[in-house]
Design an enzyme around this catalytic site. Structure first.
Site, mmCIF file in Angstrom:
data_model
loop_
_atom_site.group_PDB
_atom_site.id
_atom_site.type_symbol
_atom_site.label_atom_id
_atom_site.label_comp_id
_atom_site.label_asym_id
_atom_site.label_seq_id
_atom_site.Cartn_x
_atom_site.Cartn_y
_atom_site.Cartn_z
ATOM 1 N N ASP A 120 -8.129 -4.973 -0.602
ATOM 2 C CA ASP A 120 -8.064 -4.999 -1.788
ATOM 3 C C ASP A 120 -8.001 -6.847 -1.755
ATOM 4 O O ASP A 120 -9.014 -7.215 -2.532
ATOM 5 C CB ASP A 120 -7.862 -4.115 -2.470
ATOM 6 N N HIS B 173 0.971 -1.217 0.021
ATOM 7 C CA HIS B 173 0.293 0.209 0.180
ATOM 8 C C HIS B 173 0.938 1.450 0.131
ATOM 9 O O HIS B 173 2.310 1.258 0.285
ATOM 10 C CB HIS B 173 -1.009 0.063 1.178
#
Length: 443
Positions: free
Chosen positions: A377, A319
């Protein structure tokens, strides 16, 4: 540049020291601001006026664009707080409308406040009947996000009695309307693309339960979501409600800084969220898991991910902010299992691939060294697919959940006395001044 060390604890947002910048033989002092938590910030607002120089920060990754008290992220420690509350506690014990109230007003509601807020949102869920006809202008195969951008942007034409940003009451009404109507609009976008009639909201259902019914009920047969599925969707909404100054939130703030009406600002945020590097990441992660297909093919794809000459990337890992395990991913992993168990989906091949990839990511030296931990995700795509949503709806659901965060950030910006129209600077590298040459004289 040198920085002085603060000698006392001061109110967040006030100067706690100074930084000295030496430039072209001139020394200037810049205030250092301290937040309630997180890194200190060097206030460079007077830098250009005193030196004639700008700072250069592509992507604004080292620039604080505003002062905010809504969301805090510590990427190194894997911490996400909404108004000081850990995301794990809100997702585990709270519901989405409670989280909405928290983000909007700064504190969790008491029982009376929650009842009033719940009613205010519930009784705003219907959209103007004329919007049904507005939908007919879209092609049936339009992407739901294209429909969302257009429809939300058009809300100012249907609700022009709540577009005056200088009126606190109108701001509140617009905020309630968007939180309430976004599930209805998202469900309408889904129904439109699959050729089914719209399903109207019901006031006796909860936020997530109502949305599931609007998506999956048909005139011939009603739909009643199980508490497990409704709760799972509530968690997904809570986990996605806000995430500090990301690309779409910054877009909403930048659009709002010009004085644009709130519906237009949220439409701008939706447009930004549509990008695959932002809101489309969960769809990309699911596509990757489908491409891998089975556990025995994982070594092949791991090798490709490590090969610098191979364009393949493992989606759903790492991320931009989190350099530790994404705290939302832990909640999402548990939620995925609950949904699959409730629906009786045993031995799901995608989940098996996901579990093995997670194990590798947490122990393989390559992933550990690069801090490529699974993010939200990685699991949300599997969960949304199990709930019955096509991949084209994933980002629309993200927009639905993020609407309250955008509104809270927009409201905070409007009420900030230091707010001014956004105007980033640039490092110009084009041609210097040159004179115009008539066409017949050019070589």
């Amino acid at each position: 540049m040198t920085t002085s060390v603060p000698t006392s604890q001061q109110r967040p947002g006030t100067p706690s020291g100074t930084a000295t910048v030496n430039y072209q033989g001139k020394s200037i002092e810049l205030p250092v601001l301290r937040g309630s938590v997180g890194p200190e910030v060097i206030d460079i607002r007077k830098l250009y006026g005193e030196t004639g120089a700008f700072t250069y920060d592509p992507g604004f990754t080292s620039t604080a664009s505003c002062e905010s008290s809504i969301t805090y992220i510590d990427g190194d420690e894997g911490i996400l707080l909404y108004r000081g509350y850990p995301i794990e506690q809100l997702a585990e014990h709270g519901d989405f409308l409670e989280t909405c109230y928290l983000l909007l007003y700064g504190d969790l509601p008491n029982a009376t406040q929650m009842k009033e807020f719940d009613r205010a949102i519930t009784y705003h869920t219907m959209v103007h009947e004329q919007i049904n006809y507005f939908f007919r202008g879209f092609r049936r195969d339009a992407h739901p996000m294209a429909v969302m951008v257009g429809t939300v942007g058009a809300l100012s034409a249907f609700y022009h009695d709540s577009t005056d940003i200088n009126d606190p009451h109108q701001r509140m009404v617009a905020s309630f309307r968007m939180i309430a109507k976004m599930p209805t609009i998202a469900a309408m976008a889904y129904k439109y693309t699959i050729g089914q009639p719209f399903v109207y909201p019901r006031n006796d259902l909860g936020y997530a339960e109502n949305f599931l019914r609007m998506c999956f009920a048909v005139p011939a047969e009603d739909y009643k979501a199980s508490p497990v599925l409704s709760r799972a969707l509530e968690r997904i909404f809570i986990l996605h409600a806000d995430h500090e100054q990301n690309a779409s939130t910054s877009t909403v703030r930048l659009a709002g800084s010009s004085g644009a009406n709130p519906f237009a600002c949220i439409a701008a945020g939706i447009a930004c969220l549509w990008g695959p590097a932002h809101g489309g990441a969960n769809e990309a992660a699911l596509t990757m898991l489908e491409e891998i297909g089975s556990v025995d093919r994982i070594p092949e794809f791991i090798a490709r991910a490590k090969d610098k000459n191979d364009p393949f990337r493992l989606m759903g890992f790492g991320h931009r902010v989190y350099k530790n395990y994404d705290p939302r991913a832990k909640v999402m992993q548990k939620t995925s299992h609950e949904v699959l168990d409730e629906l009786g989906i045993k031995n799901d091949p995608l989940l098996a691939v996901a579990m093995e990839l997670e194990k590798i990511a947490l122990h393989d030296d390559y992933f550990v060294e690069k801090k490529l931990y699974p993010n939200i995700d990685f699991y949300s795509g599997i969960t949304l697919r199990a709930l019955g949503f096509p991949t084209t709806m994933f980002t629309a659901l993200f927009a639905l959940a993020r609407t309250v965060g955008w509104i809270a950030q927009w409201t905070e910006m409007i009420e900030d006395p230091a707010q001014k129209i956004g105007r980033p600077r640039q490092l110009y590298t084009g041609a210097a001044r040159r004179e115009y040459v008539p066409l017949n004289k050019r070589g």
